[in-house]
Design a protein around this motif. Structure first.
Motif, PDB file in Angstrom:
ATOM      1  N   MET A 156       0.524  -1.667   0.512  1.00 57.34           N
ATOM      2  CA  MET A 156       0.232   0.109  -0.028  1.00 57.34           C
ATOM      3  C   MET A 156       0.859   1.527   0.288  1.00 57.34           C
ATOM      4  O   MET A 156       0.192   2.184  -0.345  1.00 57.34           O
ATOM      5  CB  MET A 156      -0.937   0.318   1.004  1.00 57.34           C
ATOM      6  N   ARG A 157       2.316   1.053   0.744  1.00 53.87           N
ATOM      7  CA  ARG A 157       2.918   2.742   0.224  1.00 53.87           C
ATOM      8  C   ARG A 157       3.058   2.437  -0.956  1.00 53.87           C
ATOM      9  O   ARG A 157       3.222   4.323  -0.969  1.00 53.87           O
ATOM     10  CB  ARG A 157       3.987   2.180   1.820  1.00 53.87           C
ATOM     11  N   ASP A 158       3.595   1.795  -1.452  1.00 51.63           N
ATOM     12  CA  ASP A 158       3.958   1.660  -3.309  1.00 51.63           C
ATOM     13  C   ASP A 158       2.788   2.710  -3.772  1.00 51.63           C
ATOM     14  O   ASP A 158       2.497   3.568  -4.871  1.00 51.63           O
ATOM     15  CB  ASP A 158       4.355   0.718  -3.813  1.00 51.63           C
ATOM     16  N   ARG A 159       1.222   2.074  -3.131  1.00 45.88           N
ATOM     17  CA  ARG A 159       0.500   3.092  -4.043  1.00 45.88           C
ATOM     18  C   ARG A 159       0.059   4.405  -3.504  1.00 45.88           C
ATOM     19  O   ARG A 159      -0.565   5.498  -4.350  1.00 45.88           O
ATOM     20  CB  ARG A 159      -0.634   1.721  -3.506  1.00 45.88           C
ATOM     21  N   LEU A 160       0.381   4.275  -2.618  1.00 47.65           N
ATOM     22  CA  LEU A 160      -0.606   5.795  -1.803  1.00 47.65           C
ATOM     23  C   LEU A 160       0.916   6.838  -1.565  1.00 47.65           C
ATOM     24  O   LEU A 160       1.092   7.542  -1.887  1.00 47.65           O
ATOM     25  CB  LEU A 160      -1.419   5.788  -0.027  1.00 47.65           C
ATOM     26  N   GLY A 161       2.029   6.186  -1.026  1.00 47.09           N
ATOM     27  CA  GLY A 161       3.282   7.266  -0.849  1.00 47.09           C
ATOM     28  C   GLY A 161       3.219   7.395   0.552  1.00 47.09           C
ATOM     29  O   GLY A 161       2.457   7.025   1.191  1.00 47.09           O
ATOM     30  N   TYR A 162       3.969   8.464   0.482  1.00 48.76           N
ATOM     31  CA  TYR A 162       4.625   9.205   2.100  1.00 48.76           C
ATOM     32  C   TYR A 162       3.858  10.285   2.376  1.00 48.76           C
ATOM     33  O   TYR A 162       4.286  11.413   1.364  1.00 48.76           O
ATOM     34  CB  TYR A 162       6.401   8.794   2.445  1.00 48.76           C
ATOM     35  N   LEU A 163       2.939  11.017   3.813  1.00 51.18           N
ATOM     36  CA  LEU A 163       2.500  11.888   3.694  1.00 51.18           C
ATOM     37  C   LEU A 163       3.901  13.108   4.461  1.00 51.18           C
ATOM     38  O   LEU A 163       4.666  12.667   4.728  1.00 51.18           O
ATOM     39  CB  LEU A 163       1.587  11.501   5.122  1.00 51.18           C
ATOM     40  N   TYR A 164       3.685  13.959   2.997  1.00 52.41           N
ATOM     41  CA  TYR A 164       4.182  14.812   3.748  1.00 52.41           C
ATOM     42  C   TYR A 164       4.254  16.440   3.732  1.00 52.41           C
ATOM     43  O   TYR A 164       4.536  17.348   5.246  1.00 52.41           O
ATOM     44  CB  TYR A 164       4.759  15.422   1.926  1.00 52.41           C
ATOM     45  N   PHE A 165       2.795  16.903   3.559  1.00 48.77           N
ATOM     46  CA  PHE A 165       1.850  17.854   3.978  1.00 48.77           C
ATOM     47  C   PHE A 165       0.297  17.545   4.201  1.00 48.77           C
ATOM     48  O   PHE A 165      -0.092  17.537   3.193  1.00 48.77           O
ATOM     49  CB  PHE A 165       2.523  19.400   3.373  1.00 48.77           C
ATOM     50  N   GLN A 166      -0.398  18.165   5.601  1.00 48.26           N
ATOM     51  CA  GLN A 166      -1.611  18.329   4.676  1.00 48.26           C
ATOM     52  C   GLN A 166      -2.068  19.815   5.637  1.00 48.26           C
ATOM     53  O   GLN A 166      -1.585  19.927   6.711  1.00 48.26           O
ATOM     54  CB  GLN A 166      -2.248  17.414   5.609  1.00 48.26           C
ATOM     55  N   TYR A 167      -2.986  20.189   5.284  1.00 48.29           N
ATOM     56  CA  TYR A 167      -3.535  21.610   5.760  1.00 48.29           C
ATOM     57  C   TYR A 167      -4.996  21.580   5.066  1.00 48.29           C
ATOM     58  O   TYR A 167      -5.635  21.045   4.224  1.00 48.29           O
ATOM     59  CB  TYR A 167      -2.871  22.914   5.038  1.00 48.29           C
ATOM     60  N   TYR A 168      -5.843  22.470   6.427  1.00 43.56           N
ATOM     61  CA  TYR A 168      -7.258  22.859   6.306  1.00 43.56           C
ATOM     62  C   TYR A 168      -7.586  23.521   6.703  1.00 43.56           C
ATOM     63  O   TYR A 168      -7.396  24.047   8.158  1.00 43.56           O
ATOM     64  CB  TYR A 168      -8.043  21.200   7.066  1.00 43.56           C
ATOM     65  N   GLU A 169      -8.609  24.825   6.359  1.00 41.95           N
ATOM     66  CA  GLU A 169      -8.265  25.892   5.879  1.00 41.95           C
ATOM     67  C   GLU A 169      -9.931  25.882   7.209  1.00 41.95           C
ATOM     68  O   GLU A 169     -11.540  25.044   6.145  1.00 41.95           O
ATOM     69  CB  GLU A 169      -8.831  26.786   5.160  1.00 41.95           C
ATOM     70  N   THR A 170     -10.057  26.027   7.909  1.00 38.94           N
ATOM     71  CA  THR A 170     -11.652  26.420   8.393  1.00 38.94           C
ATOM     72  C   THR A 170     -12.929  27.789   8.783  1.00 38.94           C
ATOM     73  O   THR A 170     -13.050  27.505   8.846  1.00 38.94           O
ATOM     74  CB  THR A 170     -11.208  25.808  10.136  1.00 38.94           C
ATOM     75  N   CYS A 171     -12.628  28.829   8.343  1.00 38.40           N
ATOM     76  CA  CYS A 171     -12.661  29.814   7.826  1.00 38.40           C
ATOM     77  C   CYS A 171     -13.522  30.073   7.528  1.00 38.40           C
ATOM     78  O   CYS A 171     -12.667  29.997   5.677  1.00 38.40           O
ATOM     79  CB  CYS A 171     -11.458  30.811   7.983  1.00 38.40           C
ATOM     80  N   SER A 172     -13.966  31.027   6.790  1.00 37.08           N
ATOM     81  CA  SER A 172     -15.420  31.127   5.546  1.00 37.08           C
ATOM     82  C   SER A 172     -14.077  31.729   4.795  1.00 37.08           C
ATOM     83  O   SER A 172     -13.123  32.510   4.877  1.00 37.08           O
ATOM     84  CB  SER A 172     -16.641  32.209   6.370  1.00 37.08           C
ATOM     85  N   PRO A 173     -14.583  31.483   3.915  1.00 42.90           N
ATOM     86  CA  PRO A 173     -13.024  32.456   2.268  1.00 42.90           C
ATOM     87  C   PRO A 173     -13.877  33.870   2.794  1.00 42.90           C
ATOM     88  O   PRO A 173     -12.718  34.841   1.997  1.00 42.90           O
ATOM     89  CB  PRO A 173     -14.318  31.690   0.875  1.00 42.90           C
ATOM     90  N   TYR A 174     -14.580  34.384   3.276  1.00 43.99           N
ATOM     91  CA  TYR A 174     -14.256  36.145   3.203  1.00 43.99           C
ATOM     92  C   TYR A 174     -13.427  36.563   4.366  1.00 43.99           C
ATOM     93  O   TYR A 174     -13.332  37.854   4.351  1.00 43.99           O
ATOM     94  CB  TYR A 174     -16.151  36.411   4.094  1.00 43.99           C
ATOM     95  N   TRP A 175     -12.913  35.067   5.605  1.00 41.15           N
ATOM     96  CA  TRP A 175     -11.779  35.681   6.336  1.00 41.15           C
ATOM     97  C   TRP A 175     -10.607  34.956   5.938  1.00 41.15           C
ATOM     98  O   TRP A 175      -9.564  35.235   6.618  1.00 41.15           O
ATOM     99  CB  TRP A 175     -12.597  35.665   7.470  1.00 41.15           C
ATOM    100  N   ARG A 176     -10.141  34.423   4.730  1.00 39.21           N
ATOM    101  CA  ARG A 176      -9.114  34.089   4.317  1.00 39.21           C
ATOM    102  C   ARG A 176      -8.419  34.989   3.684  1.00 39.21           C
ATOM    103  O   ARG A 176      -8.939  36.318   2.902  1.00 39.21           O
ATOM    104  CB  ARG A 176      -9.626  32.952   3.904  1.00 39.21           C
ATOM    105  N   MET A 177      -6.731  34.616   3.764  1.00 42.12           N
ATOM    106  CA  MET A 177      -5.818  35.565   2.884  1.00 42.12           C
ATOM    107  C   MET A 177      -6.127  34.586   1.020  1.00 42.12           C
ATOM    108  O   MET A 177      -6.401  33.427   1.391  1.00 42.12           O
ATOM    109  CB  MET A 177      -4.323  35.595   3.349  1.00 42.12           C
ATOM    110  N   PRO A 178      -6.066  35.099   0.272  1.00 44.60           N
ATOM    111  CA  PRO A 178      -5.739  34.848  -0.947  1.00 44.60           C
ATOM    112  C   PRO A 178      -4.957  33.533  -1.067  1.00 44.60           C
ATOM    113  O   PRO A 178      -3.830  33.165  -0.419  1.00 44.60           O
ATOM    114  CB  PRO A 178      -5.125  35.857  -2.280  1.00 44.60           C
TER     115      PRO A 178
END
Length: 211
Positions: A156-178
């Motif tokens: 499965m590691r060959d199929r999925l790879g290694y996790l490098y980074f993940q990010y989740y934004e929880t704010c409304s788009p009106y409060w986000r930076m571009p």
């Protein structure tokens, strides 16, 4: 507006306008043997790729000024609606572990793999973060080299790879930076977000953009 554009629906015009056109490069033949053959057609004479930096550059101008999309109003008047991209979520899986990248680099300050980033730490978001961390750990456990897919052919590691980074934004788009500003902020501590090539990334990698 071209005749072909007039024949499109507003949704089709929007999708056409926001789809990035990323410039590609040709991979050196000496690098082909490093590719994961499950992810890339290594039997081809030439393999094209782009860097994540080139991908983000496609959002540079519209992050600053907005992207004008020609639309038709309900009474068939031609109008231009402007949209700004905002990063909603991002997961990057690579073909090598952090140890492999670190051994090939003299940078002692390199960031660790499996980095998580959230935009807010409110109580509800902490619960979401905990749930996501548990989900990620489960995925990583299933991706161990000793685990195989249902056909029993590839780890499965060959199929999925290694996790490098993940990010989740929880704010409304009106409060986000571009989007471009957010990527510049995140890449200060995660250089791979701009330097990785498309051929380095697992098909499990993905991003979500709000407009």
């Amino acid at each position: 507006m071209s005749v072909s554009a007039l024949g499109r629906s507003n949704l089709e015009r929007f999708i056409h306008g926001v789809t990035p056109n990323v410039p590609s490069q040709t991979l050196s033949k000496s690098c082909i043997h490093d590719l994961n053959k499950l992810w890339q057609p290594i039997d081809r004479d030439t393999i094209e790729y782009f860097t994540l930096g080139d991908l983000w550059n496609c959002y540079d101008e519209c992050s600053a000024y907005g992207l004008g999309i020609p639309l038709l109003s309900d009474n068939c008047e031609k109008i231009v609606q402007y949209y700004v991209p905002y990063l909603s979520a991002l997961q990057i899986y690579t073909n090598k572990s952090f140890a492999c990248f670190r051994n090939s680099s003299d940078d002692s300050d390199a960031v660790e793999f499996e980095s998580d980033s959230w935009s807010d730490d409110s109580e509800s978001d902490k619960m979401s973060r905990s749930f996501s961390n548990n989900s990620s750990k489960t995925w990583d456990a299933n991706s161990d080299d000793s685990s195989f897919d249902h056909e029993g052919l590839w780890p499965m590691r060959d199929r999925l790879g290694y996790l490098y980074f993940q990010y989740y934004e929880t704010c409304s788009p009106y409060w986000r930076m571009p989007l471009m500003d957010k990527i510049n902020e995140l890449s200060r501590d995660h250089l791979g977000l701009t330097t990785f090539r498309s051929v380095d990334l697992s098909p499990a990698s993905w991003m979500a953009v709000a407009w």
